[in-house]
Design a protein around this motif. Sequence first.
Motif, short mmCIF file in Angstrom:
data_model
loop_
_atom_site.label_atom_id
_atom_site.label_comp_id
_atom_site.label_asym_id
_atom_site.label_seq_id
_atom_site.Cartn_x
_atom_site.Cartn_y
_atom_site.Cartn_z
N PRO A 1 0.81 -1.22 0.00
CA PRO A 1 0.00 0.00 0.00
C PRO A 1 0.85 1.27 0.00
N TYR B 1 4.52 1.18 1.92
CA TYR B 1 4.19 0.78 3.29
C TYR B 1 5.40 0.30 4.09
N HIS C 1 -3.16 6.87 6.59
CA HIS C 1 -3.55 5.83 5.63
C HIS C 1 -4.70 6.32 4.75
N GLU D 1 -10.29 2.93 1.96
CA GLU D 1 -10.33 1.78 1.06
C GLU D 1 -11.16 2.11 -0.18
N VAL E 1 -7.39 0.84 -0.80
CA VAL E 1 -6.12 1.52 -0.60
C VAL E 1 -5.26 1.43 -1.86
N ALA F 1 -2.12 0.88 -4.03
CA ALA F 1 -0.97 0.03 -3.72
C ALA F 1 -0.19 -0.27 -4.99
N PHE G 1 -2.78 -5.84 4.50
CA PHE G 1 -3.84 -5.14 3.78
C PHE G 1 -4.43 -6.03 2.69
N VAL H 1 -7.16 -3.50 -1.79
CA VAL H 1 -6.25 -2.55 -2.42
C VAL H 1 -6.61 -2.35 -3.89
N LYS H 2 -6.15 -1.24 -4.42
CA LYS H 2 -6.29 -0.93 -5.84
C LYS H 2 -4.91 -0.72 -6.41
#
Length: 312
Positions: free
Chosen positions: A164, A244, A260, A263, A265, A267, A301, A304-305
């Motif tokens: 992330p 991260y 942070h 979501e 998140v 990454a 995590f 994630v995107k």
Amino acid sequence: MTITQLHYVLAVAENQNFTKAAEKCFVTQPTLSMQIQKLEDKLGVIIFDRSKKPIELTEVGKKIVNQARSIVNESYRIQDIVDQQKGFIGGEFKLGVIPTIMPTLLPMFLKTFIKKHPRVKLKIEELTTEDIITRIKDGHLDAAIAATPLKNEDIKERVLYFEPFVNYIPKGHRLFSNKKIDVKDLDINDMLLLEDGHCFRDGVINLCKAFKSQTDENFQLESGSIETLIKLSNEGLGMTLLPYLHTLDVHEAKKENLHHFNEPVPAREVSLIYHKSELKMHIVGALQDVISGVIRGAIAFQNVKIISPLPK
């Protein structure tokens, strides 16, 4: 035609000089020149235009070099087959790692890998993604660890983990009071970035431009290292984004600067990459197993995107 002759041809094509190529191949220059001349006589073509300085490939020479590279790579498969049949994981293995991954991931897995596979002689080099792709194609790297996907037909990828992005926001910044950050709140014009050539920089720009149409003209500061970006941010010169794993080393007194994302998140995808010829796959597999094992407890995590590392 021999494999040795093809090795010599590849060396001259890379170095554009017979003397340098001979040094790399650990033979005398007359020996190398004679073998290449024999190959040209056998084929009835000229591979190198010796009148040019530096030496250049002829048009047919370019095609021969491409085929020679494939043949030499395939010849290595014989030893691969034997090693895998014997269950042998050893020998020299040249690994490239991009700069934004090297300082955090390497200390996590290297000692474990060396202890588990003492017969592998790892040669590790920090390189940009562009240099890594070139060296993999030229056969000078066996594999690399880089941000993906790269969408390169000559390169295969094995995903290791998703890392992330984390906001590093100093006190006094407009977003400091936000507990969580939304991507649409980012402004590229108050963002500290890495210098050109870093794929993490391209990922940050892609992330920001996905929500805002902005140009590169107003970037305040650029640096060659993430550690410098953190120091510049601490001086109130802007915010930055960190991978991260880099946040694990942030000083306790500065943890409050870490914010942070909501979501999903953003990454980056981190993968082991290697040539499509798939040489030394037993060592690639061993690396993947060790890295996946040590990283599993560090990054938890899930939602994630993935942000592309490719410049747009």
